[in-house]
Design a protein around this motif. Structure first.
Motif, PDB file in Angstrom:
ATOM      1  N   GLN A  37     -15.426  -4.215   0.230  1.00 33.30           N
ATOM      2  CA  GLN A  37     -14.256  -4.850  -0.384  1.00 33.30           C
ATOM      3  C   GLN A  37     -13.757  -4.101  -1.626  1.00 33.30           C
ATOM      4  N   THR A  38     -14.658  -3.785  -2.558  1.00 38.08           N
ATOM      5  CA  THR A  38     -14.263  -3.162  -3.832  1.00 38.08           C
ATOM      6  C   THR A  38     -13.607  -1.812  -3.614  1.00 38.08           C
ATOM      7  N   GLN A  39     -14.235  -0.973  -2.769  1.00 39.88           N
ATOM      8  CA  GLN A  39     -13.689   0.360  -2.499  1.00 39.88           C
ATOM      9  C   GLN A  39     -12.356   0.293  -1.767  1.00 39.88           C
ATOM     10  N   TYR A  40     -12.251  -0.676  -0.845  1.00 44.17           N
ATOM     11  CA  TYR A  40     -11.033  -0.806  -0.036  1.00 44.17           C
ATOM     12  C   TYR A  40      -9.837  -1.198  -0.906  1.00 44.17           C
ATOM     13  N   ILE A  41     -10.010  -2.207  -1.743  1.00 44.13           N
ATOM     14  CA  ILE A  41      -8.932  -2.662  -2.618  1.00 44.13           C
ATOM     15  C   ILE A  41      -8.586  -1.586  -3.645  1.00 44.13           C
ATOM     16  N   ALA A  42      -9.633  -0.916  -4.166  1.00 48.06           N
ATOM     17  CA  ALA A  42      -9.420   0.134  -5.165  1.00 48.06           C
ATOM     18  C   ALA A  42      -8.615   1.300  -4.577  1.00 48.06           C
ATOM     19  N   PHE A  43      -8.812   1.573  -3.285  1.00 49.23           N
ATOM     20  CA  PHE A  43      -8.091   2.683  -2.644  1.00 49.23           C
ATOM     21  C   PHE A  43      -6.587   2.475  -2.733  1.00 49.23           C
ATOM     22  N   TRP A  44      -6.132   1.270  -2.440  1.00 47.59           N
ATOM     23  CA  TRP A  44      -4.694   1.001  -2.443  1.00 47.59           C
ATOM     24  C   TRP A  44      -4.123   0.981  -3.864  1.00 47.59           C
ATOM     25  N   GLU A  45      -5.003   0.858  -4.860  1.00 48.45           N
ATOM     26  CA  GLU A  45      -4.552   0.885  -6.252  1.00 48.45           C
ATOM     27  C   GLU A  45      -4.664   2.276  -6.871  1.00 48.45           C
ATOM     28  N   THR A  46      -5.092   3.254  -6.053  1.00 52.20           N
ATOM     29  CA  THR A  46      -5.223   4.635  -6.539  1.00 52.20           C
ATOM     30  C   THR A  46      -3.869   5.170  -6.993  1.00 52.20           C
ATOM     31  N   SER A  52       0.971   3.646  -7.996  1.00 54.63           N
ATOM     32  CA  SER A  52      -0.147   3.479  -7.072  1.00 54.63           C
ATOM     33  C   SER A  52       0.328   3.720  -5.644  1.00 54.63           C
ATOM     34  N   ILE A  53      -0.650   3.867  -4.721  1.00 58.24           N
ATOM     35  CA  ILE A  53      -0.307   4.065  -3.306  1.00 58.24           C
ATOM     36  C   ILE A  53       0.518   2.886  -2.802  1.00 58.24           C
ATOM     37  N   THR A  54       0.109   1.667  -3.156  1.00 53.81           N
ATOM     38  CA  THR A  54       0.841   0.474  -2.721  1.00 53.81           C
ATOM     39  C   THR A  54       2.276   0.484  -3.245  1.00 53.81           C
ATOM     40  N   HIS A  55       2.452   0.906  -4.493  1.00 58.63           N
ATOM     41  CA  HIS A  55       3.790   0.948  -5.093  1.00 58.63           C
ATOM     42  C   HIS A  55       4.682   1.947  -4.351  1.00 58.63           C
ATOM     43  N   HIS A 249      13.400   3.782  14.837  1.00 60.58           N
ATOM     44  CA  HIS A 249      12.829   2.583  15.443  1.00 60.58           C
ATOM     45  C   HIS A 249      11.306   2.599  15.478  1.00 60.58           C
ATOM     46  N   LYS A 250      10.757   3.625  16.080  1.00 58.25           N
ATOM     47  CA  LYS A 250       9.304   3.653  16.274  1.00 58.25           C
ATOM     48  C   LYS A 250       8.534   3.935  14.983  1.00 58.25           C
ATOM     49  N   PRO A 251       8.952   4.886  14.127  1.00 59.35           N
ATOM     50  CA  PRO A 251       8.226   5.073  12.860  1.00 59.35           C
ATOM     51  C   PRO A 251       8.182   3.810  12.003  1.00 59.35           C
ATOM     52  N   VAL A 252       9.287   3.066  11.986  1.00 59.98           N
ATOM     53  CA  VAL A 252       9.322   1.830  11.193  1.00 59.98           C
ATOM     54  C   VAL A 252       8.407   0.778  11.811  1.00 59.98           C
ATOM     55  N   ALA A 253       8.521   0.570  13.125  1.00 65.28           N
ATOM     56  CA  ALA A 253       7.751  -0.476  13.803  1.00 65.28           C
ATOM     57  C   ALA A 253       6.266  -0.166  13.881  1.00 65.28           C
ATOM     58  N   PHE A 254       5.920   1.110  14.051  1.00 66.53           N
ATOM     59  CA  PHE A 254       4.519   1.459  14.311  1.00 66.53           C
ATOM     60  C   PHE A 254       3.815   2.175  13.166  1.00 66.53           C
ATOM     61  N   PHE A 255       4.537   2.464  12.084  1.00 66.44           N
ATOM     62  CA  PHE A 255       3.885   3.118  10.949  1.00 66.44           C
ATOM     63  C   PHE A 255       4.205   2.424   9.624  1.00 66.44           C
ATOM     64  N   ILE A 256       5.494   2.327   9.285  1.00 68.73           N
ATOM     65  CA  ILE A 256       5.873   1.829   7.964  1.00 68.73           C
ATOM     66  C   ILE A 256       5.519   0.351   7.775  1.00 68.73           C
ATOM     67  N   LEU A 257       5.937  -0.508   8.709  1.00 69.28           N
ATOM     68  CA  LEU A 257       5.637  -1.939   8.557  1.00 69.28           C
ATOM     69  C   LEU A 257       4.137  -2.237   8.662  1.00 69.28           C
ATOM     70  N   PRO A 258       3.403  -1.630   9.611  1.00 71.82           N
ATOM     71  CA  PRO A 258       1.948  -1.845   9.620  1.00 71.82           C
ATOM     72  C   PRO A 258       1.273  -1.368   8.330  1.00 71.82           C
ATOM     73  N   LEU A 259       1.733  -0.228   7.788  1.00 75.53           N
ATOM     74  CA  LEU A 259       1.159   0.288   6.549  1.00 75.53           C
ATOM     75  C   LEU A 259       1.443  -0.675   5.396  1.00 75.53           C
TER      76      LEU A 259
END
Length: 390
Positions: A37-46, A52-55, A249-259
């Motif tokens: 959990q700690t490493q996973y959440i920290a990754f997205w805050e890198t 950050s990655i999430t931003h 269509h496909k990059p948004v549906a299968f990459f951007i929104l899932p990410l």
């Protein structure tokens, strides 16, 4: 009613994308509450540079999602279901009700409190999830219901974008904003000069995004603005608008929104997570999405038809529209997106509880909508082969 090839492609990609979103959301929640959990959440805050990655995902990649939404909206206005007042009126009325009533319910519970800024959260509909659930019903779904729900969700997203631009912009750096508007004006001139090459529009869009990001206005608005200056022409396969829309269509549906879903649902759910559900904010989100959405969509659609402004398609029944309204209560992507903007200065706890409320509400709305429509929609008549006895 015949579906255009573009709409079919959009529906199919959103259908598969919705199922993928469901999978990655469950996966992200599981990992966020696992031993790593700690490493996973920290990754997205890198931090990558200043953000950050999430931003970067929320303010960068999601701009591309809004570009696709803008292109879809433009096509619907020029050639699709929104090209005539008669066809557009019903989903417009439905979308309006689906925004006003949920926001009203939220404000009734939160007005005058620190969380009243979250009124935009239950206003949104997640296109991918809503269509993904609808697709599970197979060929019993009438064409008019597919078109109604898709058009409603697109208009809904436009409403959410307007809400973001007006209510979730704090301080404005006017110099950067004017530069962004100037770039938009330059791209509009290129459009009027019939410059059809995508290159100058995409380069201009990147610069416009940069200055919009640093203006205080949310950068994702750039996507929608850019969509309406890219040449549409006759909307055919050779036009710039069609090419980029088809490509995205496909990059948004299968990459951007899932990410986006993975990055924003890495929620560490503690043992007392349920305590946040008795707050007016979380109650307002759940009530707005689960009750306000179907009530608002059905009520405003009924008023529009009763007043003679809208027409209910022959293969749609009022009880079917209730089911569509329930699916409209799947807020997810846009609701989480608005949550991040509404409560960015109110601490992580408020955001976490709001996300949990959105997930619960979206699950209830999606499940209720699926079973409601499964009971109300007629099963397709199976064609039987005639057996000749010789």
């Amino acid at each position: 009613m015949r579906l255009t090839k573009t709409f079919k492609a959009f529906f199919e990609s959103e259908k598969a994308g919705g199922l993928l979103l469901l999978f990655v959301t469950i996966l992200s929640l599981c990992i966020a509450n696992s031993p790593i959990q700690t490493q996973y959440i920290a990754f997205w805050e890198t931090q990558l540079g200043p953000h950050s990655i999430t931003h970067w995902i929320n303010d960068g990649l999601m701009t591309i999602f809004f570009l696709l939404i803008g292109l879809e909206l433009e096509r619907e206005i020029y050639k699709g279901e929104l090209s005539s007042i008669k066809n557009a009126a019903l989903p417009i009325f439905g979308a309006l009700g689906g925004m006003v009533v949920p926001a009203g319910i939220f404000l009734a519970l939160n007005f005058g409190t620190l969380t009243q800024n979250g009124a935009g959260i239950p206003m949104a509909t997640d296109i991918a999830f809503a269509i993904g659930i609808l697709s599970l019903l197979g060929n019993r779904v009438p064409t008019s219901l597919k078109v109604f729900l898709t058009a409603l969700a697109v208009i809904d997203d436009l409403g959410a974008i307007i809400v973001i631009a007006i209510f979730y912009t704090s301080t404005i750096a006017f110099v950067n904003l004017f530069i962004a508007i100037g770039i938009l004006g330059g791209l509009f001139i290129l459009n009027r000069m019939k410059v059809h090459s995508l290159f100058p529009y995409l380069i201009g869009g990147v610069f416009m995004w940069y200055f919009m990001l640093n203006s205080g206005v949310h950068a994702t608005i750039t996507g929608v603005l850019l969509a309406f200056v890219i040449p549409f022409g006759d909307g055919g396969k050779k036009t710039s608008s069609y090419k980029i829309q088809h490509f995205l269509h496909k990059p948004v549906a299968f990459f951007i929104l899932p990410l986006f879903a993975i990055a924003n649902t890495c929620i560490a759910i503690n043992s007392n997570w349920h305590e946040g559900l008795n707050h007016p904010n979380t109650i307002g989100i759940i009530a707005g999405l689960v009750i306000g959405k179907p009530l608002g969509i059905w009520l405003f659609s009924f008023l529009g038809v009763t007043l003679g402004i809208c027409v209910l398609p022959k293969d749609l029944k009022w009880k079917t529209l209730i089911g569509a309204g329930m699916l409209g209560g799947i807020g997810f992507t846009m609701s989480i997106f608005i949550t991040l903007l509404a409560f960015k200065n109110d601490g992580e706890e408020v955001i976490t509880y709001s996300k949990i409320a959105i997930l619960i509400a979206s699950f209830i709305a999606g499940t209720a909508g699926f079973f409601w429509l499964k009971q109300t929609l007629k099963k397709p008549i199976k064609k039987t082969k005639k057996i000749e006895i010789i």
